[in-house]
Design an enzyme around this catalytic site. Structure first.
Site, PDB file in Angstrom:
ATOM      1  N   VAL A   1      33.547  -7.723 -45.114  1.00 34.14           N
ATOM      2  CA  VAL A   1      33.094  -6.875 -44.016  1.00 34.14           C
ATOM      3  C   VAL A   1      34.246  -6.173 -43.309  1.00 34.14           C
ATOM      4  CG1 VAL A   1      31.007  -8.223 -43.588  1.00 34.14           C
ATOM      5  CG2 VAL A   1      33.133  -8.825 -42.407  1.00 34.14           C
ATOM      6  N   GLU A   2      35.477  -6.546 -43.643  1.00 34.58           N
ATOM      7  CA  GLU A   2      36.620  -5.922 -42.963  1.00 34.58           C
ATOM      8  C   GLU A   2      37.346  -4.953 -43.890  1.00 34.58           C
ATOM      9  OE1 GLU A   2      38.716  -8.285 -39.935  1.00 34.58           O
ATOM     10  OE2 GLU A   2      37.522  -9.991 -40.639  1.00 34.58           O
ATOM     11  N   MET A   3      38.398  -5.382 -44.594  1.00 32.49           N
ATOM     12  CA  MET A   3      39.131  -4.448 -45.442  1.00 32.49           C
ATOM     13  C   MET A   3      38.684  -4.497 -46.905  1.00 32.49           C
ATOM     14  SD  MET A   3      42.848  -4.965 -43.569  1.00 32.49           S
ATOM     15  CE  MET A   3      43.765  -3.731 -44.497  1.00 32.49           C
TER      16      MET A   3
END
Length: 333
Positions: free
Chosen positions: A132-134
């Site tokens: 969900v981030e990088m």
């Protein structure tokens, strides 16, 4: 690595109206800044390692989309946060929590809002590979970095006789992050004996912070954090630290205490970015919190006059430093 400042060896005796000088002295002495940045024995500082870490920190190629870097969320222009209630991750989807600052993390003992990372090296790698981030698998990142001649040279200089690996990537980024330290603020100059460094209002606010408002119960020491976890009564469904502690009820809705250095530049506030300014934060702690079994014992209602509230905010403003501009690195190709 030394911090470019001279700590006070002896703090001058001062007074604030209505406060016992000896008690004031004790409050002040707990806020003397350290004189050097701590680096762990297993990952000591080097110029080459910090320079490599800075390159990686600002490089969007560390993300699966090649669009997000660590600096996308941890922007020096926003006190190393992003100025948003909650962060934005892969695909520009909103995340569930506010982006915390990375200021002064060299003194941290546990990391993330819920404490799920035990070291800064581990924390550096976590968002890179989180879907969900990088959203960048680390094996693919390593392969990409190995294809870039400039990075091969930088890693060789920083880590002689070692390969580009998860470990060296994490160590480089963590080393750079440990160098991100707030400069001396007006409050520090007052602590060191300069009576003109902060206003009389800020001095009164410092006393309120330590007494009537009891902010110091959690926001203690020169960096204004106990590095621990507390349920502060926010209206939230997020169970926080409890998810990492087998749902132990005492950790329900508990989140890590953030440091307060440069806090004015870091709005909005709280783990969910739900409070827009410092006035709202003070109102929450005064009487706006939710009563529940997990509520921290340190959260108790208090009343401040309008003038006392202004004094407390003046003190918090005195924690802001004029930090050196961050030069964005030219990245290797």
């Amino acid at each position: 690595m030394a911090i470019p400042a001279v700590a006070a060896e002896q703090i001058a005796t001062r007074t604030v109206a209505g406060v016992d000088p000896a008690e004031l002295q004790k409050m002040i002495e707990l806020n003397v800044r350290p004189t050097a940045i701590p680096f762990p024995e297993e990952n000591p500082y080097s110029v080459e390692k910090a320079e490599l870490g800075k390159m990686l920190f600002f490089d969007p190629r560390l993300s699966g989309s090649n669009l997000l870097s660590c600096a996308s969320c941890h922007n020096p222009s926003f006190g190393w946060e992003d100025g948003q209630p909650t962060g934005a991750g892969h695909g520009m989807n909103r995340l569930g929590r506010h982006t915390p600052t990375i200021l002064n993390l060299a003194w941290g003992e546990i990391f993330m809002w819920d404490g799920r990372m035990d070291s800064l090296e581990e924390q550096a790698l976590g968002p890179i590979q989180a879907d969900v981030e990088m959203a960048q698998p680390l094996d693919e990142l390593i392969a990409e970095l190995q294809e870039i001649e400039g990075y091969r040279e930088l890693f060789a200089a920083a880590f002689p006789d070692q390969e580009i690996s998860e470990e060296t990537i994490g160590q480089a980024i963590a080393t750079y992050e440990r160098t991100i330290v707030s400069n001396r603020a007006p409050f520090d100059h007052w602590v060191d004996g300069d009576e003109t460094a902060i206003s009389e209002s800020a001095k009164r606010g410092f006393v309120i912070y330590n007494t009537k408002a009891n902010c110091v119960a959690c926001h203690s020491g020169w960096n204004m954090t106990d590095d621990s976890f507390h349920d502060i009564g926010l209206d939230t469904d997020d169970v926080g630290r409890a998810a990492e502690m087998n749902d132990m009820p005492e950790f329900k809705h508990a989140f890590k205490t953030p440091g307060l250095r440069n806090i004015v530049e870091r709005a909005p506030y709280m783990h969910n970015g739900s409070l827009a300014n410092l006035s709202e934060v003070i109102d929450h702690y005064a009487k706006g919190f939710a009563e529940r079994p997990s509520l921290s014992d340190d959260i108790k209602p208090f009343e401040l006059s309008a003038a006392e509230k202004d004094d407390l905010i003046a003190f918090l403003e005195s924690l802001s430093s004029e930090d050196d501009p961050v030069e964005i690195p030219v990245l290797p190709n």
